[in-house]
Motif scaffolding. Structure first.
Motif, PDB file in Angstrom:
ATOM      1  N   ASP A  73      -9.139  61.926 110.465  1.00 30.76           N
ATOM      2  CA  ASP A  73     -10.131  61.590 111.491  1.00 30.76           C
ATOM      3  C   ASP A  73      -9.846  60.189 112.009  1.00 30.76           C
ATOM      4  O   ASP A  73     -10.268  59.197 111.415  1.00 30.76           O
ATOM      5  CB  ASP A  73     -11.538  61.677 110.901  1.00 30.76           C
ATOM      6  CG  ASP A  73     -12.598  61.672 111.991  1.00 30.76           C
ATOM      7  OD1 ASP A  73     -12.230  61.421 113.159  1.00 30.76           O
ATOM      8  OD2 ASP A  73     -13.771  61.907 111.686  1.00 30.76           O
ATOM      9  N   GLU A  74      -9.125  60.131 113.116  1.00 31.01           N
ATOM     10  CA  GLU A  74      -8.720  58.840 113.693  1.00 31.01           C
ATOM     11  C   GLU A  74      -8.118  57.929 112.621  1.00 31.01           C
ATOM     12  O   GLU A  74      -8.633  56.839 112.365  1.00 31.01           O
ATOM     13  CB  GLU A  74      -9.901  58.154 114.371  1.00 31.01           C
ATOM     14  CG  GLU A  74     -10.576  59.115 115.342  1.00 31.01           C
ATOM     15  CD  GLU A  74     -11.618  58.443 116.201  1.00 31.01           C
ATOM     16  OE1 GLU A  74     -11.605  57.213 116.310  1.00 31.01           O
ATOM     17  OE2 GLU A  74     -12.433  59.172 116.783  1.00 31.01           O
ATOM     18  N   SER A  92     -15.160  64.946 114.982  1.00 28.95           N
ATOM     19  CA  SER A  92     -15.359  64.651 113.558  1.00 28.95           C
ATOM     20  C   SER A  92     -16.135  65.770 112.889  1.00 28.95           C
ATOM     21  O   SER A  92     -15.813  66.181 111.775  1.00 28.95           O
ATOM     22  CB  SER A  92     -16.122  63.343 113.394  1.00 28.95           C
ATOM     23  OG  SER A  92     -15.379  62.273 113.902  1.00 28.95           O
ATOM     24  N   GLN A 142     -12.528  58.291 109.271  1.00 25.87           N
ATOM     25  CA  GLN A 142     -12.601  57.256 110.294  1.00 25.87           C
ATOM     26  C   GLN A 142     -12.922  55.904 109.655  1.00 25.87           C
ATOM     27  O   GLN A 142     -12.361  54.890 110.011  1.00 25.87           O
ATOM     28  CB  GLN A 142     -13.746  57.652 111.240  1.00 25.87           C
ATOM     29  CG  GLN A 142     -13.593  57.211 112.657  1.00 25.87           C
ATOM     30  CD  GLN A 142     -14.558  57.964 113.590  1.00 25.87           C
ATOM     31  OE1 GLN A 142     -15.443  58.692 113.154  1.00 25.87           O
ATOM     32  NE2 GLN A 142     -14.383  57.780 114.881  1.00 25.87           N
TER      33      GLN A 142
HETATM   34 MG   LIG Z   1     -15.544  60.966 115.222  1.00 29.07          MG
END
Ligand SMILES: [Mg+2]
Ligand SMILES: Nc1ncnc2c1ncn2[C@@H]1O[C@H](COP(=O)(O)OP(=O)(O)OP(=O)(O)O)[C@@H](O)[C@H]1O
Ligand SMILES: Nc1ncnc2c1ncn2[C@@H]1O[C@H](COP(=O)(O)OP(=O)(O)OP(=O)(O)O)[C@@H](O)[C@H]1O
Ligand SMILES: [Mg+2]
Lengths: 273, 254, 274, 274, 254
Positions: free
Chosen positions: E175-176, E45, E98
């Motif tokens: 991010d994810e 991240s 995220q």
């Molecule tokens: Mg992360």
């Protein structure tokens, strides 16, 4: 008061004494805190100024050939207002003192004395000993507190009695309320307020004036060093004293005992010298 | 005969005008691992929240270990329980949230110790010791004094699991407990959950980890649109679903 | 070599700040109207120091009580129960809605409205206490009563805004762990709300330093009143007001330092810290 | 059939609330010392209404300016730049640290310190304006200057606490979308901070209604001064204070309704609403 | 010769005393889909946030489409850019977080329209139309007026993706992005991402979806402890990793 002012005649010689700026404007700006009967307060419409000082100002103005326009302002603002030149004079039954004369100039025009106000049947008499050990009330920011702590209390201690317990309140009405609610046993206030306080009180009040109480001198406050204005005001004051207007005003307000027969400038300092 | 750990009868729940649960019937036996799967918005989280009365059930009944949750029955009347009685019921039900919800003003260790000390009134020293070992178990032995914002998402969720376990609950509810975890760590956490299952812990798990469901679950329920579409052993549900809707769903994700 | 952005702007800004700052300082020292000599001669006057003591004491005591009242009434106001919410709303309405001056005069002169107090069992039961209200309500208790009840109403709104700022998931988590609402409030919500509550509470405390001057209406002598008394005698209004201002600034500075310490403490813990 | 918990407690609570409420109302009507006759005879006195007009006008104007100043100084105080942060801190320190009374007297009597004002080009350039400061600063401008600058300092802390309550991820998202800090502040952070800012701002506004009464020191006649003037003539202190209180309560009620409307609006949007 | 879309040289980043990135060297070519995998806390991240200067790089250089990010070079000196210039750079780089980070005071539609209107100053009507079709593409055509708190986690993340796409960026950072999505919907979103890739969009994706990485990515980098351990085509990295550490990680998750 129209009836009184109407009889006053303008003296051009006195007008000439005024500072040019005031003469040109035709107005003297005055500050007062119109919450103090009977010196300065407002009529029922809550706009028109009244009180013996207002009548005095009207007469003085007429004599000098200018209008004296009052503005009501909280006490804290009076002196800075005069110092900054926002107001030419302040008048609100302000008593003269050597200390105050160092900061501003006084045109002294009246006297004042304190009275002891109490509820009927409280057992206090003109004998100052009867005040000892009792609770007193007075309005803060006035000289009444000094009367208690510098004159009455020391007298009690001298006599071997208990000193007076002093409490101060920030307005005249709060002080009276304290007396009525039994929070204090008596209060010290200007003797001239007697008529008004009596009328306003819901319970019968008595006034006593013990001999040991002093007499004060009250005056008009002007900026320090503004001698031109001070002298003009003094000349005007002498003129309305001489022509009987002053007496007439004080008669109307039932206040003849506090007339100052020899007005002057900074009388306290002069007396000290 | 022991009562089932969770038994839901015609559980309904409405938010305003939105009917989220439309009569859920489910039974989770003692010691069972029960997985809930289904598309987003199907009401999985809402049902889980009903089990410990975080959401008030609007109709139907929900029992945990034989006790009505949130109510006391006398005859045909249901008296709502006092808050502290509901709290006692909740203390026996652990819950792990989709979004961690760690107490942000406490360290990892304090998060874990908080409830055992302040709710169960157990001695602090003893709780602390247990908490440390729990945190070690989820791989955070070296971060016990970190505050939540100093931890990555994965680390936070592991603390949340440890926090729920610290209460020694008789039933654990997991709402997508691994959705914020790294694949590498999912295994460790699932191991912990497996161990719990072996030790007899009953678990209701909302999850998208189909492999875990297939492997560990005793029963899997597929929810859609506020209803339980199908509920059976994982071997049946995953290999030979009865319902068309289930088949569609599984086709898309497996 | 890395050169930060806006180095020029920063330099001009710093220079401007220093020039203006020095200009103001020089002006303050030079202008004779501030009369620093008078200011310093009265700065440590016993009456002034006594007044400051009272100011400080009343501020601390009434803020402490006010904060407790604030928490209680904030929770009541947010309650789902009508009989808790309505009295809280009325309290807020009445005590924020009337001037503190009036409240102080009211409490102090309660004797005028109710000369005697009788605390007894209801429905004509035995009398437990009977006496003059004036004996019960001293200027100090009236001041504290007035200031704290008034402050409580303001603090209630501040506490409420703090509670609203805490993510609702925190309450879910607490309740899921078997905490009662009360415990969730005390152990989870309030500690996190504190971060948001502190700045406006700092405001209130610093405001209270000045508000206490209203007690002169009930015969207590605070800092401002002390200098006003001196000014009304000597007519040196501006220098005396500067005396009061200097002391207020000292007290405010101390409070600000305490506040920023507390804030730093909470920020170190909290995710809001960036 | 479902029976809610604590039905009994609720009933007792409601009953208690009603009994106490009625008792207070009865007492208010019955006690002769409140002198309702006098109160009503002065309630619509023109002087009182004029005073209220000034109170309301000053409150609205100074709160509006104060809010803008508050946002500006809150952002400056939170800035990483020393030359923005330090002046903001000094402003907060000075204006929260000195009594409003002193500030008002200072602005009003600026002429005492600086009798003449000369605005000209620097380094001996041409004079653009020259005149008496007293002409420039009317009571109204002095009042507004004093009240707004003072309020700005308090609002800065409130705005800061609101900004702190917004999740930092919101700023990340805004900046990632190419917004400048300024745009993030105006479009993302402040709208969300408002929810937290509103209750303490309501406090300040309601407080300001009462604070405006200090302007009597610079010859403006607000609501409280109007009733005090009448009381000083008639000595009916308590009835006149009740007149003022009733009007303050009316104004406070209106403001509270506006506040709860705004809050409801924001809560409808926000995730914090539960 | 076109410059690579992203080129990182010895990028280092330290939080206080914690060295999170220890010299990252990476190149993402134009039109490439680049996946970052690795255990929790490895700095994925953080590196992503450095690409659009949400975190200031402490050492090394980072270029996007040939331009230094956050700095202007003159000779050997790096001048930090003014904020509005950085903002212009960021406007061309989309990012999906995220934790969604939707603007909580705006509806889904307003979230999507905000930046195109207020940053790019495009006409509101046109933007609105595009936004609606973007929201339909992510399956939220019927929730455009919902506020974030009225949406489930999955729904929120889809709005976030639409919001980033609305800026028509030349590079997208994820991010994810699917970690909060239901398995059923992951497919849809990955489809959108696939289409983007085909349309020439360059993407850097931190993900735990190994299947997506294997299928769509042109290159996969494995990060651990703030370093890129290994970077190669997915076929190589997943089937025949060179490094022991990579092998271990993959063994545990595949
Ligand atoms: Mg992360
Ligand atoms: N407090 C609430 N108020 C209104 N609607 C709500 C609330 N909580 C949930 N919903 C709605 O109820 C529906 C079911 O939500 P729930 O969170 O239970 O779904 P889910 O199956 O857990 O989905 P996901 O997998 O996305 O988390 C959704 O449409 C959601 O928008
Ligand atoms: N603002 C910060 N201050 C201090 N430490 C931080 C900060 N942000 C991240 N870290 C630390 O840096 C390390 C790397 O964090 P990062 O979020 O980049 O990891 P990640 O690879 O994305 O992990 P995950 O998969 O769990 O999200 C972690 O140990 C984290 O605790
Ligand atoms: Mg869910």
């Amino acid at each position: 008061d129209e009836a009184i002012t109407a009889k006053v005649t303008t003296d051009p010689a006195l007008t000439a004494l005024l500072p040019a700026k005031i003469r040109d404007a035709g107005v003297i700006k005055a500050a007062t805190d119109a919450q103090h009967a009977p010196c300065d307060f407002l009529e029922e419409d809550n706009k028109t100024f009244t009180g013996w000082e207002e009548d005095y100002r009207q007469a003085l103005g007429k004599k000098l050939g200018v209008k004296i326009e009052p503005v009501s302002i909280a006490f804290d603002g009076l002196i800075p207002g005069v110092q900054s030149g926002r107001y030419d004079m302040a008048m609100q039954c302000i008593s003269d003192s050597v200390e105050r004369e160092k900061i501003v100039d006084f045109v002294d025009v009246s006297l004042s004395t304190n009275g002891i106000y109490l509820l009927a049947g409280s057992g206090v008499t003109a004998d100052p000993k009867t005040l000892c050990g009792k609770k007193s009330g007075n309005q803060s920011g006035t000289t009444y507190g000094q009367t208690i702590s510098n004159i009455l209390s020391p007298y009690c201690v001298e006599q071997g009695l208990k000193p007076i317990e002093k409490m101060e309140f920030n307005s005249q009405d709060a002080t009276i309320l304290a007396l009525l609610s039994g929070r204090v046993d008596f209060l010290v206030n200007d003797a001239s307020s007697a008529k008004y306080i009596r009328e306003a009180s819901k319970k019968p009040l008595e006034i006593v004036i013990p001999d040991i109480l002093p007499r004060w001198i009250n005056g008009i406050v002007v900026q320090k060093g503004n001698d031109e204005l001070a002298n003009a005001l003094l000349a005007g004051a002498k003129a309305i004293l001489a022509d009987g207007t002053y007496d007439e005003i004080m008669k109307k307000w039932d206040l003849q005992p506090i007339i100052l027969r020899e007005p002057g400038i900074n009388l306290k300092t002069k007396a000290a010298e | 005969m022991t009562a089932p750990m969770v038994s839901a009868r015609q559980v309904g729940k409405t938010f305003g005008t939105l009917e989220v649960l439309k009569g859920i019937d489910l039974t989770v036996e003692q010691g069972e691992v029960f997985c809930l799967i289904g598309p987003s918005g199907s009401g999985k989280s809402t049902f889980l929240r009903c089990i410990n009365h975080l959401e008030k059930v609007d109709s139907g009944t929900l029992r945990v270990d034989g006790d009505l949750i949130g109510y006391r029955q006398e005859g045909h009347k249901l008296y709502e329980l006092h808050e502290r009685d509901i709290a006692v019921q909740r203390a026996q039900i652990g819950m792990v949230f989709q979004r961690f919800n760690l107490f942000s003003h406490m360290t990892a260790l304090q998060n874990v110790c908080e409830a055992p000390v302040s709710v169960q009134r157990r001695p602090a020293a003893e709780v602390r010791e247990e908490a440390v070992s729990l945190l070690q178990r989820v791989g955070l032995g070296n971060r016990i004094n970190a505050y939540p914002h100093q931890l990555s998402g994965g680390q936070q969720q592991r603390v949340a699991i440890a926090r729920a376990l610290a209460m020694k609950p008789k039933l654990m509810l997991f709402d997508e407990p691994t959705s914020a975890l790294d694949p590498e760590l999912v295994g460790e956490v699932l191991d912990v959950m497996r161990q719990l299952a072996q030790a007899g812990m009953t678990m209701v798990v909302v999850t998208h980890e189909m492999r875990f469901a297939e492997e560990v679950a005793d029963k899997v329920a597929f929810m859609d649109g506020g209803r339980v579409v199908e509920c059976s052993a994982p071997s049946v549900l995953f290999r030979d679903p009865r319902q068309e809707r289930t088949r569609e769903f599984l086709a898309r994700i497996l | 070599m890395v050169i930060p952005a806006q180095r020029m702007t920063d330099r001009i800004g710093m220079a401007l700040m220093c020039i203006v700052g020095l200009g103001i300082v020089a002006e303050l020292i030079r202008n004779p109207n501030f009369e620093w000599g008078v200011v310093f001669s009265y700065l440590f006057e016993p009456a002034v120091l006594w007044g400051m003591g009272l100011t400080l004491w009343l501020t601390i005591a009434s803020m402490a009580i006010g904060l407790v009242l604030g928490v209680i009434f904030a929770v009541m106001r947010m309650s789902a129960r009508t009989w808790l919410r309505v009295p809280a709303l009325l309290y807020l309405w009445l005590f924020r809605g009337t001037p503190l001056l009036v409240q102080l005069i009211f409490w102090y002169n309660l004797a005028f409205l109710y000369p005697d107090l009788r605390i007894g069992l209801p429905f004509g039961g035995a009398t437990l206490y009977e006496g003059s209200v004036n004996d019960l309500i001293t200027p100090y208790s009236a001041a504290l009563l007035g200031l704290a009840l008034n402050e409580g109403a303001y603090m209630a709104e501040i506490v409420r805004s703090g509670i609203m700022s805490v993510d609702h998931g925190q309450q879910d988590a607490g309740r899921a762990l078997g905490m009662t609402r009360r415990k969730v409030l005390l152990r989870v919500v309030l500690p996190q709300a504190l971060r948001i509550i502190i700045p406006p509470t700092g405001n209130q405390t610093i405001g209270m330093l000045k508000t206490t001057s209203l007690v002169s209406v009930i015969a207590l002598y605070d800092l401002l009143y002390a200098v006003q008394t001196i000014a009304s005698r000597t007519f040196q209004t501006i220098p005396m007001l500067i005396v009061a201002s200097l002391w207020y600034l000292v007290l405010t500075s101390i409070l600000s330092v305490i506040q920023s310490r507390i804030e730093a403490h909470f920020n170190a813990k909290s995710s809001g810290a960036h």
